[in-house]
Every structure is written in structure tokens, then in C-alpha cells.
Design an enzyme around this catalytic site. Structure first.
Site, PDB file in Angstrom:
ATOM      1  N   HIS A  10       2.640  -0.057  -0.551  1.00 21.12           N
ATOM      2  CA  HIS A  10       1.204  -0.055  -0.835  1.00 21.12           C
ATOM      3  C   HIS A  10       0.434  -1.336  -0.547  1.00 21.12           C
ATOM      4  O   HIS A  10      -0.777  -1.340  -0.709  1.00 21.12           O
ATOM      5  CB  HIS A  10       0.975   0.324  -2.304  1.00 21.12           C
ATOM      6  CG  HIS A  10       1.490   1.679  -2.654  1.00 21.12           C
ATOM      7  ND1 HIS A  10       0.993   2.836  -2.091  1.00 21.12           N
ATOM      8  CD2 HIS A  10       2.480   2.071  -3.495  1.00 21.12           C
ATOM      9  CE1 HIS A  10       1.647   3.883  -2.579  1.00 21.12           C
ATOM     10  NE2 HIS A  10       2.556   3.442  -3.430  1.00 21.12           N
ATOM     11  N   LYS A  40       5.268  11.961   4.398  1.00 16.57           N
ATOM     12  CA  LYS A  40       4.658  11.788   3.081  1.00 16.57           C
ATOM     13  C   LYS A  40       3.228  12.330   3.146  1.00 16.57           C
ATOM     14  O   LYS A  40       2.491  12.051   4.086  1.00 16.57           O
ATOM     15  CB  LYS A  40       4.670  10.291   2.725  1.00 16.57           C
ATOM     16  CG  LYS A  40       4.396  10.027   1.267  1.00 16.57           C
ATOM     17  CD  LYS A  40       4.635   8.565   0.894  1.00 16.57           C
ATOM     18  CE  LYS A  40       4.391   8.417  -0.604  1.00 16.57           C
ATOM     19  NZ  LYS A  40       3.817   7.160  -0.976  1.00 16.57           N
ATOM     20  N   THR A  41       2.834  13.115   2.140  1.00 17.31           N
ATOM     21  CA  THR A  41       1.531  13.782   2.142  1.00 17.31           C
ATOM     22  C   THR A  41       0.374  12.795   2.143  1.00 17.31           C
ATOM     23  O   THR A  41      -0.610  12.968   2.855  1.00 17.31           O
ATOM     24  CB  THR A  41       1.405  14.692   0.901  1.00 17.31           C
ATOM     25  OG1 THR A  41       2.560  15.527   0.843  1.00 17.31           O
ATOM     26  CG2 THR A  41       0.163  15.552   0.977  1.00 17.31           C
ATOM     27  N   ARG A  42       0.521  11.740   1.334  1.00 17.74           N
ATOM     28  CA  ARG A  42      -0.576  10.787   1.204  1.00 17.74           C
ATOM     29  C   ARG A  42      -0.026   9.427   0.812  1.00 17.74           C
ATOM     30  O   ARG A  42       0.932   9.344   0.046  1.00 17.74           O
ATOM     31  CB  ARG A  42      -1.532  11.286   0.126  1.00 17.74           C
ATOM     32  CG  ARG A  42      -2.778  10.446  -0.006  1.00 17.74           C
ATOM     33  CD  ARG A  42      -3.724  11.064  -1.022  1.00 17.74           C
ATOM     34  NE  ARG A  42      -4.936  10.254  -1.136  1.00 17.74           N
ATOM     35  CZ  ARG A  42      -5.909  10.523  -1.986  1.00 17.74           C
ATOM     36  NH1 ARG A  42      -5.823  11.563  -2.779  1.00 17.74           N
ATOM     37  NH2 ARG A  42      -6.971   9.749  -2.046  1.00 17.74           N
ATOM     38  N   ASN A  43      -0.622   8.389   1.332  1.00 24.47           N
ATOM     39  CA  ASN A  43      -0.237   7.039   0.925  1.00 24.47           C
ATOM     40  C   ASN A  43      -1.434   6.114   1.085  1.00 24.47           C
ATOM     41  O   ASN A  43      -2.224   6.267   2.007  1.00 24.47           O
ATOM     42  CB  ASN A  43       0.929   6.528   1.769  1.00 24.47           C
ATOM     43  CG  ASN A  43       1.575   5.305   1.156  1.00 24.47           C
ATOM     44  OD1 ASN A  43       2.139   5.369   0.070  1.00 24.47           O
ATOM     45  ND2 ASN A  43       1.487   4.171   1.838  1.00 24.47           N
ATOM     46  N   THR A  44      -1.550   5.173   0.169  1.00 26.03           N
ATOM     47  CA  THR A  44      -2.656   4.221   0.201  1.00 26.03           C
ATOM     48  C   THR A  44      -2.120   2.814   0.405  1.00 26.03           C
ATOM     49  O   THR A  44      -1.173   2.410  -0.269  1.00 26.03           O
ATOM     50  CB  THR A  44      -3.458   4.283  -1.118  1.00 26.03           C
ATOM     51  OG1 THR A  44      -3.892   5.628  -1.334  1.00 26.03           O
ATOM     52  CG2 THR A  44      -4.670   3.357  -1.069  1.00 26.03           C
ATOM     53  N   HIS A 113       3.993   1.645  -9.570  1.00 28.22           N
ATOM     54  CA  HIS A 113       3.610   2.957  -9.045  1.00 28.22           C
ATOM     55  C   HIS A 113       2.112   2.960  -8.768  1.00 28.22           C
ATOM     56  O   HIS A 113       1.328   2.470  -9.574  1.00 28.22           O
ATOM     57  CB  HIS A 113       3.961   4.044 -10.075  1.00 28.22           C
ATOM     58  CG  HIS A 113       3.376   5.389  -9.776  1.00 28.22           C
ATOM     59  ND1 HIS A 113       3.856   6.196  -8.766  1.00 28.22           N
ATOM     60  CD2 HIS A 113       2.355   6.069 -10.347  1.00 28.22           C
ATOM     61  CE1 HIS A 113       3.129   7.318  -8.742  1.00 28.22           C
ATOM     62  NE2 HIS A 113       2.219   7.255  -9.684  1.00 28.22           N
TER      63      HIS A 113
END
Length: 119
Positions: A10, A40-44, A113
């Protein structure tokens, strides 16, 4: 997950250069090895120093509930959403840059997280 894996997943500071936000997401998800078996569906990715983000667990954040904290300040970030492709090396992402507050989970004063981007 621990603080070091949080940083790998992240934190990108200073921001890695790419031709556009979509290319940035494709590159970073691959470079950080975040799609070993499936996309992975989404990551920031947050474009701030580890110490700035760590402060959200203390004076730079407000307790939300359980071990979750909301940042007091907004951070530059890029939100990556999967739009297809195949793991591990050709997952495709739609990248959206922005400056927003974040919600993270902390353990022992360290981020462990990434919960969500606050609108």
C-alpha cells in the site's frame, strides 16, 4: 499481515512514474507481486512516507472502532480496480488518482491492514 507487508501492498513514495493511472496500477501490482495466483480485485497505493502513514495509528488519526483508525489528513493516493486480465503478470487495472482520507487497522502502533478510502 504485518507492517512490512502493508508497506509493500500500500505505500509507494515517492510515487513511481507511469504514463497514466491505468499503466501505473498494472505496473505496480506486478512489480510488488500482488497477483501471485489471481488478480486482486482492488488495491490502493498511498503516496506518502511510511512515517506519515504510521502516524495515523497515533496523533495523526482518529479511532473509529476496534483497531481501525481514520486519518486526520488527506493523502495522495491511487486506487486500482481490476478490469480483467490473468494472473500473475497480465492483470489489468483501472487507476483513479485522488487525495483522500484513509481508514487503516493498527497493531502495536503500526498499520497492518488497509480498510478503505474515505469519501
Amino acid at each position: 499481515q504485518d507492517w512490512s507487508s502493508f508497506q509493500n501492498k500500500h505505500i509507494d513514495y515517492p510515487e513511481t512514474s507511469a504514463s497514466n493511472p491505468n499503466a501505473y496500477c498494472d505496473l505496480m501490482m506486478q512489480r510488488r507481486n500482488l497477483n501471485p495466483t489471481k488478480c486482486k480485485t482492488r488495491n490502493t497505493f498511498v503516496h506518502a512516507s511510511p512515517s506519515e502513514i504510521q502516524q495515523v495509528c497515533g496523533s495523526g488519526g482518529t479511532h473509529y472502532e476496534d483497531n481501525l483508525y481514520d486519518s486526520n489528513e488527506s493523502f495522495d493516493l491511487t486506487d486500482c480496480k481490476n478490469v480483467g486480465g490473468t494472473a500473475p503478470s497480465s492483470c489489468k487495472y483501472n487507476g483513479t488518482p485522488g487525495t483522500k482520507r484513509i481508514r487503516i487497522a493498527c497493531e502495536n502502533n503500526q498499520p497492518v491492514h488497509f480498510e478503505l478510502v474515505l469519501s
